[in-house]
Design an enzyme around this catalytic site. Structure first.
Site, short mmCIF file in Angstrom:
data_model
loop_
_atom_site.label_atom_id
_atom_site.label_comp_id
_atom_site.label_asym_id
_atom_site.label_seq_id
_atom_site.Cartn_x
_atom_site.Cartn_y
_atom_site.Cartn_z
CE LYS A 175 31.03 49.43 30.00
NZ LYS A 175 29.75 49.00 29.54
CB THR A 176 33.94 45.43 27.58
OG1 THR A 176 33.10 46.57 27.46
CG2 THR A 176 33.39 44.32 26.73
NE ARG A 214 31.97 56.94 25.25
CZ ARG A 214 32.06 56.01 26.17
NH1 ARG A 214 32.21 54.75 25.82
NH2 ARG A 214 32.03 56.31 27.46
CG ASP A 225 27.88 45.86 29.99
OD1 ASP A 225 28.40 46.61 30.83
OD2 ASP A 225 28.20 45.87 28.78
CD GLU A 226 26.49 50.20 29.23
OE1 GLU A 226 26.49 51.07 30.14
OE2 GLU A 226 27.18 50.30 28.21
CD GLN A 256 30.01 55.83 30.81
OE1 GLN A 256 29.88 55.51 29.64
NE2 GLN A 256 30.96 55.32 31.58
#
Length: 729
Positions: free
Chosen positions: A56-57, A627, A243-244, A277
DNA sequence: CGCTCGCCGTTTTTT
DNA sequence: ACGGCGAGCG
């Protein structure tokens, strides 16, 4: 690399007209179909549902670069991240993609930094001046405590932090003090909160200060209240990227709507997020923002990123298995091409120290296999768990990097020095005044301070200006009067230096040497020396920023940065294991991950037992699991030192029981799957019943066929599975 | 009136 | 083990 707002600074380039087709091709190469779709989506709202590790980044940075390539001026793009670290990382990646091609700076920062910037430019419109102070949680808590006492409440019965939470929660729901009260106030806590809230608002205005919530709230009010200002920013930002998005709260949501909702032409809001998340409900985040994006923007294009590029399959299956216990809202199916990989290792240890030793051993094994420590991370639910690891790592000579524990700018000595500087910029800042005046102790106590501030308020004059003539102003005498005069003269000296063009570094050095703070620390031995060292680091930071800027660093800018960022990464990041909380782990990835303290009461946390809370805890665990790239250990201890007491009743987390059996192995038992060791295939963390002993939780396995169960009466029993006839509950 | 020493409850997560 | 707080001293 970043200015006071955390915005990207790049060498300016005059032209971006020479965009080559080949370069755009290059920008898109290596992206999968869905990623590419998201990057090149031309106009209108865009919802990117990005599973963990789905790049996504990458999509965000490439989209930003792509937009610039398409001719959008960088400074007309607003890109919002949740942490400074994410902003920095994104800035670096955009820079790498665009090289010198960037003409102007995108607004690339956190919500808070972006709002601080907007607010500085429009402070007068909300009753502040441009030099306003930013209060961190500690500052605001101090203020609230004072007000609570003044309102006649006993801070021991009603804790100021509860009041702070209540006020903050209200602000995050866009309520001011009046609205909060009119919503209906019940019980002593809410009554106190309502009373303090009103005074708190007023006190902040008087101090020309804002807290974290205000930064956003003031901007919302600004945009809602002043048509031309809203118009300005609406037109200014041609594209907004967030983002997020799953972690945005109602204020942030409102802010975004104000910026894009009524924009003439296309509503160019691109948001990236993953409802699985969402882990910031406790600070007001509302996952509905992402769930209902399509309702808010019916014309939105939706892109799902489901290919995971990070983890091997078994790790992914473990994560999927756990999150499956949550009510699922947005369907995603994560898959990976990285091969099956290793199983997930679940290990129960006798106590917390043994757990730390276990981690050390496995780290050494990893090193023996040619791995590097910088590829490894230890995650825990609460900071308090880090201590054992720090101590053992120190003893065994394993370098580590502690992320976000005691933040640099929150250290007492650093805050002391900064409060002088804050007062210099904003003489009305009475929290800073009180702090600076008392550091070091000058013989001025609570009573004197309160009286002086009352006089200052009466006269509408900053207290620091009255401190120079204490006898005249308030009839002060003796030690308190001397202390006040001393402080006022130091303040005058600093103000003179500043007016004469002294650098931030020089000002800090003067504060340390002339206030007596330095001396006091020197007299304190080892610990004092360490603190002095921190102040040295503060000076070095100011110098470094000055060097980067190639010119004088405005004090205001430096202060804003210290207020909104956790400080530079600890040195020694190379070759060091990362120690951090699960919350802080979001956005990172490591080939080797340990999640320690997988116990009831820790994860899920004892204070998070409501159904919604549990789901959030599960998501937090999920974040930790996802992660890991190659190898993942989950550990728990039967006994743990907590709150100065050894606890013997620790239970493995129920989340361990939710791991699919076939992906789990206990490293001491060898065989894949706890199921392999166990007829009937029970898993650690699972609830079972025994005919005689009643209900209990599976705690671990002694060896094949021998299980340890903690029964609800507190007894830990070791049973032969063949005979015990356990039933799953 | 302010300061220092010993005690107590304490912590979930962050901009 | 740590910070805040009250008690007792200067």
């Amino acid at each position: 690399m970043a200015d006071a707002d955390g915005n990207l600074i790049l060498p300016a380039m005059e032209s971006i007209l020479s965009t080559g087709l080949a370069e755009v091709e290059q920008l898109l190469s290596g992206l999968n179909e869905a990623q590419r779709e998201a990057v090149v989506h031309p106009e209108g709202p865009l919802l990117i549902l990005a599973g963990a590790g789905s790049g996504k980044t990458r999509v965000l940075t490439h989209r930003l670069a792509y937009l610039v390539h398409q001719g959008v001026p960088p400074d007309r793009i607003l890109a919002i991240t949740f942490t400074n670290r994410a902003a920095r990382e994104m800035a670096e990646r955009v820079e790498r993609l665009l090289g010198e091609r960037l003409g102007g700076l995108p607004w690339l920062s956190t919500f808070h930094a972006a709002c601080a910037r907007i607010l500085r430019a429009n402070a007068e419109r909300v009753g502040l001046t441009a030099n306003f102070s930013i209060y961190d949680q500690q500052d605001s808590r101090r203020l609230i405590k004072n007000l609570l006492e003044e309102e006649g409440y006993d801070p021991k019965r009603i804790s100021e932090s509860r009041i702070q939470q209540e006020i903050s929660a209200a602000k995050n729901r866009l309520l001011d003090a009046a609205a909060y009260r009119s919503q209906g106030v019940e019980g002593e806590l809410e009554e106190a909160a309502a009373a303090v809230f009103a005074r708190y608002e007023q006190a902040l205005l008087e101090a020309n200060a804002v807290d974290f919530d205000d930064l956003l709230l003031h901007v919302v009010r600004l945009l809602e209240g002043a048509e031309e200002v809203r118009d300005h920013y609406m037109r200014r930002f041609l594209h907004v990227l967030v983002d997020e998005y799953q972690d945005t709260n109602p204020v942030q949501y409102r802010l975004l709507r104000l910026l894009v909702k009524d924009r003439p032409g296309s509503r160019n809001l691109a948001v990236v997020g993953d409802d699985a998340q969402s882990i910031y409900r406790f600070r007001g985040a509302d996952v509905r923002n992402i769930l209902e994006f399509q309702r808010d923007f019916p014309e939105a294009k939706v892109v799902k990123l489901e290919q995971n590029y990070r983890s091997t399959q078994l790790i992914l299956e473990a994560a999927n298995g756990v999150i499956a216990s949550n009510r699922r809202s947005l369907e995603k199916r994560l898959w990976s091409e990285l091969g099956e990989g290793e199983p997930v290792y679940v290990s129960g240890l006798p106590d917390d120290l043994a757990e730390a030793y276990f981690v050390v051993e496995e780290l050494e094994r990893y090193l023996g296999e040619g791995g590097r420590l910088s590829q490894a991370a230890v995650f825990y639910r609460t900071h308090s768990l880090s201590r054992v690891f720090e101590e053992l790592f120190n003893r065994t000579g394993i370098p580590y990097r502690l992320v976000g524990a005691l933040r640099f700018f929150e250290r007492a000595e650093v805050k002391d020095v900064l409060s002088y500087l804050r007062l210099l910029v904003n003489p009305w800042d009475h929290v800073a005044f009180a702090r600076a005046l008392g550091a070091p102790r000058r013989g001025v106590g609570e009573a004197t301070l309160a009286r002086l501030q009352a006089i200052a308020r009466e006269r509408s004059q900053p207290a620091v200006e009255l401190a120079g003539e204490p006898e005249v102003v308030g009839g002060f005498a003796g030690k308190p009067a001397r202390g006040l005069r001393e402080f006022a003269s130091l303040y005058g000296h600093l103000a003179g230096l500043r007016a004469g063009g002294a650098t931030v570094a020089e000002l800090i050095e003067t504060v340390v040497s002339a206030s007596g703070l330095g001396e006091a620390l020197e007299a304190e031995g080892v610990e004092g020396a360490e603190r002095l060292e921190n102040l040295g680091q503060l000076v070095a930071m100011a110098r470094e920023r000055e060097r980067e800027l190639g010119g004088p660093l405005p004090l205001e800018e430096f202060l804003q940065q210290t207020a909104l960022s956790e400080g530079e990464e600890e040195p020694g990041a190379e070759g060091a294991v990362t120690l951090t909380t699960l919350h802080n782990a979001k956005g990172s990835e490591f080939p080797l991950v340990f999640i320690v303290g997988c116990e009831e009461g820790l994860i899920p946390h004892i204070n998070s037992q409501g159904e919604e809370d549990l789901e959030e805890e599960r998501r937090l665990f999920y974040v930790g699991l996802t992660r890991a790239m190659r190898r993942l250990y989950l550990t728990y201890a039967y006994s743990r030192y907590r709150f100065g007491r050894r606890r013997y009743d620790q239970l493995p987390s129920r989340f361990l029981g939710e791991l699919p059996r076939e992906v789990v192995v206990d490293p001491r038992l060898g065989g894949v799957g706890a199921g392999a060791a166990v007829p009937g295939s029970f898993a650690v963390g699972e609830r079972v019943a025994h005919d005689l002993f009643g209900a209990g939780t599976i705690c671990g396995f002694e060896r094949e066929g021998v299980v340890k169960v903690r029964f609800d009466d507190g007894a830990l029993r070791t049973l032969l599975l063949e005979h015990a006839k356990l039933r799953r509950l």
